[in-house]
Design an enzyme around this catalytic site. Structure first.
Site, short mmCIF file in Angstrom:
data_model
loop_
_atom_site.label_atom_id
_atom_site.label_comp_id
_atom_site.label_asym_id
_atom_site.label_seq_id
_atom_site.Cartn_x
_atom_site.Cartn_y
_atom_site.Cartn_z
N CYS A 75 0.67 -1.31 -0.06
CA CYS A 75 -0.08 0.04 0.08
C CYS A 75 1.01 0.89 0.43
O CYS A 75 0.51 2.28 -0.81
CB CYS A 75 -1.17 -0.26 1.01
SG CYS A 75 -2.19 1.36 1.58
N GLU B 82 -4.82 -4.96 -2.82
CA GLU B 82 -5.05 -3.97 -3.59
C GLU B 82 -5.67 -3.91 -4.67
O GLU B 82 -6.11 -3.23 -4.72
CB GLU B 82 -2.98 -3.06 -3.56
CG GLU B 82 -2.61 -3.35 -2.76
CD GLU B 82 -3.23 -1.65 -1.65
OE1 GLU B 82 -4.18 -0.92 -2.17
OE2 GLU B 82 -2.95 -1.23 -1.38
#
Length: 231
Positions: free
Chosen positions: A143, A216
């Site tokens: 991230c 993600e």
């Protein structure tokens, strides 16, 4: 057993990204970002993403706090605590502009978490609970680093629309000097653990990194789907 000389020629981050090149590209070049880049992203989808990202970041900052607890030196503890400050005073500050998107404050924390948000954040917490400082750092890394890459690419790309783009603050947030400098520091810290790492440990970290990168991708897919329940 330490890594081979060939592996030592690469940084730890390069090793991790090489192990999931396909998924990494899918994560950093999603349709959601393409539409955000030219300002055509549906506003309702962005609102939904913003709510879910807020919930995600609440868990994310807890992961940094857990990483501080796992730290074996003052330097490691300080690094993790700096991460908690960056998120609470930086990224979450962006979400404080919720009213501009027609979102009331109570909606952010009271929103129902998506399946994708639950899966991602609980996976990170599980890694943190069962693993060590480095394991959790790798779970956080996709991230942190990926958003930095996306922001940098968007600001450098002449195709990016800024004038009149409702998402220009988001682009400036992740492509700006503050986040970019923070990302560089994070990458340097991560790579410092690469020297002498065992094959077994490296393989474990590759699995963690690939899993969070896949999560993600799912998070972007959730954003494109918007507030539609998975049947």
């Amino acid at each position: 057993m330490s890594v081979s000389n060939i592996e030592q020629e690469k940084t730890l981050l390069e090793e991790l990204k090489d192990a999931c090149k396909d998924v990494w590209h899918e994560y950093t070049h999603p349709e959601f970002i393409d539409q955000l880049q030219d300002g055509t992203l549906d506003i309702e989808k962005f609102r939904y993403y913003l709510k879910q990202d807020y919930l995600y970041l609440l868990h994310y900052v807890r992961c940094f706090a857990l990483m501080a607890f796992k730290g074996e030196s003052l330097e490691e503890i300080q690094f993790a605590l700096e991460g908690t400050l960056w998120i609470t005073e930086g990224e979450l500050e962006l979400h404080s502009q919720y009213k501009e998107w027609g979102i009331e404050k109570h909606e952010l924390e009271s929103s129902e978490e998506s399946i994708e948000c639950i899966a991602y954040t609980r996976y990170m917490k599980d890694v943190g609970a069962s693993g060590d400082y480095l394991d959790l750092m790798i779970a956080i890394a996709s991230c942190y680093i990926g958003y930095g890459e996306i922001g940098q690419r968007l600001l450098a790309d002449e195709k990016t629309v800024l004038e009149g783009n409702p998402y220009k603050e988001w682009i400036h947030m992740y492509g700006g000097e503050g986040y970019q400098s923070s990302t560089v520091e994070f990458v340097e810290k991560l790579n410092s653990y690469g020297n002498g790492i065992s094959h077994k440990k490296l393989e474990k970290l590759k699995i963690i990194f690939r899993e969070v990168t896949r999560l993600e991708v799912a998070f972007w897919d959730m954003g494109m789907r918007g507030d539609k329940k998975i049947k």
